[in-house]
Design a protein around this motif. Structure first.
Motif, PDB file in Angstrom:
ATOM      1  N   GLY A  47       0.821  -1.212   0.000  1.00  0.00           N
ATOM      2  CA  GLY A  47       0.000   0.000   0.000  1.00  0.00           C
ATOM      3  C   GLY A  47       0.845   1.247   0.000  1.00  0.00           C
ATOM      4  N   SER A  48       1.641   1.418  -1.052  1.00  0.00           N
ATOM      5  CA  SER A  48       2.518   2.585  -1.105  1.00  0.00           C
ATOM      6  C   SER A  48       2.899   2.883  -2.542  1.00  0.00           C
ATOM      7  CB  SER A  48       3.789   2.297  -0.303  1.00  0.00           C
ATOM      8  OG  SER A  48       4.703   3.357  -0.428  1.00  0.00           O
ATOM      9  N   SER A  49       3.045   4.177  -2.848  1.00  0.00           N
ATOM     10  CA  SER A  49       3.495   4.550  -4.190  1.00  0.00           C
ATOM     11  C   SER A  49       4.995   4.877  -4.164  1.00  0.00           C
ATOM     12  CB  SER A  49       2.686   5.751  -4.698  1.00  0.00           C
ATOM     13  OG  SER A  49       2.725   6.763  -3.716  1.00  0.00           O
ATOM     14  N   SER A  50       5.636   4.634  -3.001  1.00  0.00           N
ATOM     15  CA  SER A  50       7.049   4.960  -2.841  1.00  0.00           C
ATOM     16  C   SER A  50       7.935   4.022  -3.654  1.00  0.00           C
ATOM     17  CB  SER A  50       7.423   4.859  -1.355  1.00  0.00           C
ATOM     18  OG  SER A  50       8.774   4.532  -1.188  1.00  0.00           O
ATOM     19  N   VAL A  51       8.785   4.609  -4.479  1.00  0.00           N
ATOM     20  CA  VAL A  51       9.713   3.837  -5.305  1.00  0.00           C
ATOM     21  C   VAL A  51      10.662   3.038  -4.412  1.00  0.00           C
ATOM     22  CG1 VAL A  51      11.571   4.010  -7.026  1.00  0.00           C
ATOM     23  CG2 VAL A  51       9.588   5.523  -7.172  1.00  0.00           C
ATOM     24  N   ALA A  52      11.137   3.686  -3.335  1.00  0.00           N
ATOM     25  CA  ALA A  52      12.073   3.019  -2.422  1.00  0.00           C
ATOM     26  C   ALA A  52      11.422   1.794  -1.775  1.00  0.00           C
ATOM     27  CB  ALA A  52      12.538   4.002  -1.347  1.00  0.00           C
ATOM     28  N   ARG A  53      10.168   1.930  -1.333  1.00  0.00           N
ATOM     29  CA  ARG A  53       9.489   0.788  -0.698  1.00  0.00           C
ATOM     30  C   ARG A  53       9.281  -0.350  -1.706  1.00  0.00           C
ATOM     31  NH1 ARG A  53       5.860   4.707   2.434  1.00  0.00           N
ATOM     32  NH2 ARG A  53       6.993   4.934   4.397  1.00  0.00           N
ATOM     33  N   ARG A  54       8.932   0.009  -2.940  1.00  0.00           N
ATOM     34  CA  ARG A  54       8.752  -1.019  -3.972  1.00  0.00           C
ATOM     35  C   ARG A  54      10.045  -1.792  -4.180  1.00  0.00           C
ATOM     36  NH1 ARG A  54       5.428   2.740  -7.318  1.00  0.00           N
ATOM     37  NH2 ARG A  54       7.188   3.057  -8.713  1.00  0.00           N
ATOM     38  N   LYS A  55      11.155  -1.038  -4.226  1.00  0.00           N
ATOM     39  CA  LYS A  55      12.461  -1.666  -4.444  1.00  0.00           C
ATOM     40  C   LYS A  55      12.801  -2.609  -3.283  1.00  0.00           C
ATOM     41  CE  LYS A  55      17.347  -0.609  -5.319  1.00  0.00           C
ATOM     42  NZ  LYS A  55      17.739  -1.838  -4.587  1.00  0.00           N
ATOM     43  N   ILE A  56      12.498  -2.194  -2.063  1.00  0.00           N
ATOM     44  CA  ILE A  56      12.814  -3.024  -0.895  1.00  0.00           C
ATOM     45  C   ILE A  56      12.031  -4.338  -0.928  1.00  0.00           C
ATOM     46  CG2 ILE A  56      12.607  -3.175   1.631  1.00  0.00           C
ATOM     47  CD1 ILE A  56      13.300  -0.077   1.620  1.00  0.00           C
ATOM     48  N   VAL A  57      10.727  -4.267  -1.236  1.00  0.00           N
ATOM     49  CA  VAL A  57       9.922  -5.497  -1.282  1.00  0.00           C
ATOM     50  C   VAL A  57      10.424  -6.416  -2.399  1.00  0.00           C
ATOM     51  CG1 VAL A  57       7.601  -6.471  -1.536  1.00  0.00           C
ATOM     52  CG2 VAL A  57       7.918  -4.364  -0.262  1.00  0.00           C
ATOM     53  N   ALA A  58      10.818  -5.818  -3.529  1.00  0.00           N
ATOM     54  CA  ALA A  58      11.385  -6.608  -4.634  1.00  0.00           C
ATOM     55  C   ALA A  58      12.707  -7.246  -4.207  1.00  0.00           C
ATOM     56  CB  ALA A  58      11.588  -5.726  -5.859  1.00  0.00           C
ATOM     57  N   ASP A  59      13.527  -6.470  -3.495  1.00  0.00           N
ATOM     58  CA  ASP A  59      14.811  -6.991  -3.000  1.00  0.00           C
ATOM     59  C   ASP A  59      14.614  -8.139  -2.001  1.00  0.00           C
ATOM     60  OD1 ASP A  59      16.203  -5.209  -4.527  1.00  0.00           O
ATOM     61  OD2 ASP A  59      16.721  -3.832  -2.891  1.00  0.00           O
ATOM     62  N   MET A  60      13.471  -8.133  -1.325  1.00  0.00           N
ATOM     63  CA  MET A  60      13.183  -9.209  -0.367  1.00  0.00           C
ATOM     64  C   MET A  60      12.795 -10.497  -1.096  1.00  0.00           C
ATOM     65  SD  MET A  60      11.066  -7.023   2.484  1.00  0.00           S
ATOM     66  CE  MET A  60      10.717  -8.314   3.653  1.00  0.00           C
ATOM     67  N   GLY A  61      12.620 -10.374  -2.426  1.00  0.00           N
ATOM     68  CA  GLY A  61      12.315 -11.561  -3.222  1.00  0.00           C
ATOM     69  C   GLY A  61      10.833 -11.854  -3.364  1.00  0.00           C
ATOM     70  N   TYR A  62       9.988 -10.894  -2.953  1.00  0.00           N
ATOM     71  CA  TYR A  62       8.543 -11.116  -3.038  1.00  0.00           C
ATOM     72  C   TYR A  62       7.986 -10.621  -4.365  1.00  0.00           C
ATOM     73  CZ  TYR A  62       8.428 -11.902   2.066  1.00  0.00           C
ATOM     74  OH  TYR A  62       8.619 -12.380   3.340  1.00  0.00           O
ATOM     75  N   GLU A  63       6.942 -11.302  -4.817  1.00  0.00           N
ATOM     76  CA  GLU A  63       6.139 -10.777  -5.931  1.00  0.00           C
ATOM     77  C   GLU A  63       4.996  -9.997  -5.288  1.00  0.00           C
ATOM     78  OE1 GLU A  63       4.747 -13.863  -8.528  1.00  0.00           O
ATOM     79  OE2 GLU A  63       6.728 -14.802  -8.567  1.00  0.00           O
ATOM     80  N   PHE A  64       4.638  -8.857  -5.898  1.00  0.00           N
ATOM     81  CA  PHE A  64       3.614  -8.029  -5.251  1.00  0.00           C
ATOM     82  C   PHE A  64       2.973  -7.088  -6.259  1.00  0.00           C
ATOM     83  CE2 PHE A  64       7.573  -5.769  -5.264  1.00  0.00           C
ATOM     84  CZ  PHE A  64       7.250  -4.437  -5.442  1.00  0.00           C
ATOM     85  N   THR A  65       1.833  -6.531  -5.870  1.00  0.00           N
ATOM     86  CA  THR A  65       1.227  -5.447  -6.647  1.00  0.00           C
ATOM     87  C   THR A  65       1.168  -4.239  -5.714  1.00  0.00           C
ATOM     88  OG1 THR A  65      -0.954  -6.221  -5.960  1.00  0.00           O
ATOM     89  CG2 THR A  65      -0.196  -6.938  -8.117  1.00  0.00           C
ATOM     90  N   THR A  66       1.022  -3.053  -6.294  1.00  0.00           N
ATOM     91  CA  THR A  66       0.982  -1.859  -5.443  1.00  0.00           C
ATOM     92  C   THR A  66      -0.356  -1.153  -5.575  1.00  0.00           C
ATOM     93  OG1 THR A  66       1.958  -0.511  -7.175  1.00  0.00           O
ATOM     94  CG2 THR A  66       3.465  -1.396  -5.536  1.00  0.00           C
ATOM     95  N   MET A  67      -0.636  -0.406  -4.546  1.00  0.00           N
ATOM     96  CA  MET A  67      -1.886   0.348  -4.480  1.00  0.00           C
ATOM     97  C   MET A  67      -1.610   1.497  -3.527  1.00  0.00           C
ATOM     98  SD  MET A  67      -5.351  -1.493  -3.355  1.00  0.00           S
ATOM     99  CE  MET A  67      -6.904  -0.666  -3.297  1.00  0.00           C
TER     100      MET A  67
END
Length: 204
Positions: free
Chosen positions: A13-33
């Motif tokens: 639940g965030s539009s933050s580029v940094a947060r998206r990168k962190i979740v991706a770095d954790m190895g998770y697949e995800f969608t954002t909102m």
């Protein structure tokens, strides 16, 4: 080696580029909102209370939107919603996103040769069971003197206006002036990995 498929869905639940990168770095697949809430409407004295209240409010807003969209649980996989919020604490005062370039400049001049802290909340909700867990993480950051020219360049670029306290430590221009970070850089960027992973496991 093939990693096992993820047994749950994640909505960040965030539009933050940094947060998206962190979740991706954790190895998770995800969608954002994006959780569009009026952050200024929520006030608390203590930074820890404020970020938790904001994280909870974002989670509530996201879940309400997902339920309104008639979120279909077609498959057996649970859906996990992650909400987060970060504030900067400087000399005891809570700082959110700068309201102007002048304020951002004042913030950055304060960090020069000084120190600040970030307090970040993570609120994770299992949409399928309603189980929710949240916690916060604090990081201290110490700076060398930051030259005015660097501050000017950062203001011109504009990114400092979009982050809590106008504080960025991973930016190539600022990095050389970061003396010490007591805690995780991921937390300063808006999402502490270890805490997020622990909360996700806690709601599944």
């Amino acid at each position: 080696m093939e990693s096992a498929p993820q047994q749950f869905k994640i909505i960040l639940g965030s539009s933050s580029v940094a947060r998206r990168k962190i979740v991706a770095d954790m190895g998770y697949e995800f969608t954002t909102m994006s959780a569009d809430i009026d952050e200024k409407a929520i006030r608390k004295e203590k930074p820890e209370d404020l970020v938790m209240a904001l994280g909870e409010a974002k989670a509530d807003a996201l879940i309400e939107r997902l339920q309104n969209q008639k979120h279909q649980e077609n498959d057996a996989k649970p859906t996990v919603v992650i909400a987060a919020d970060t504030v900067v604490v400087y000399e005891g005062a809570i700082r959110e996103k700068p309201s102007s370039k002048e304020e951002a400049r004042e913030f950055m001049k304060g960090y020069s040769g000084g120190h600040a802290a970030t307090v970040t909340s993570v609120v994770v909700t299992n949409l399928s069971t309603g189980l929710r867990k949240g916690d916060w993480d604090k990081v201290e950051i110490y700076f060398h003197d930051i030259p005015d020219k660097i501050i000017d360049n950062m203001l011109e670029e504009g990114i400092v206006l979009k982050v809590a306290g106008g504080l960025i430590i991973e930016h190539p221009l600022i990095l050389p002036y970061v003396k010490e970070v007591v805690g995780g850089t991921d937390s300063v960027m808006g999402l502490p990995m270890a805490l997020t992973r622990r909360l996700i496991e806690g709601v599944l």
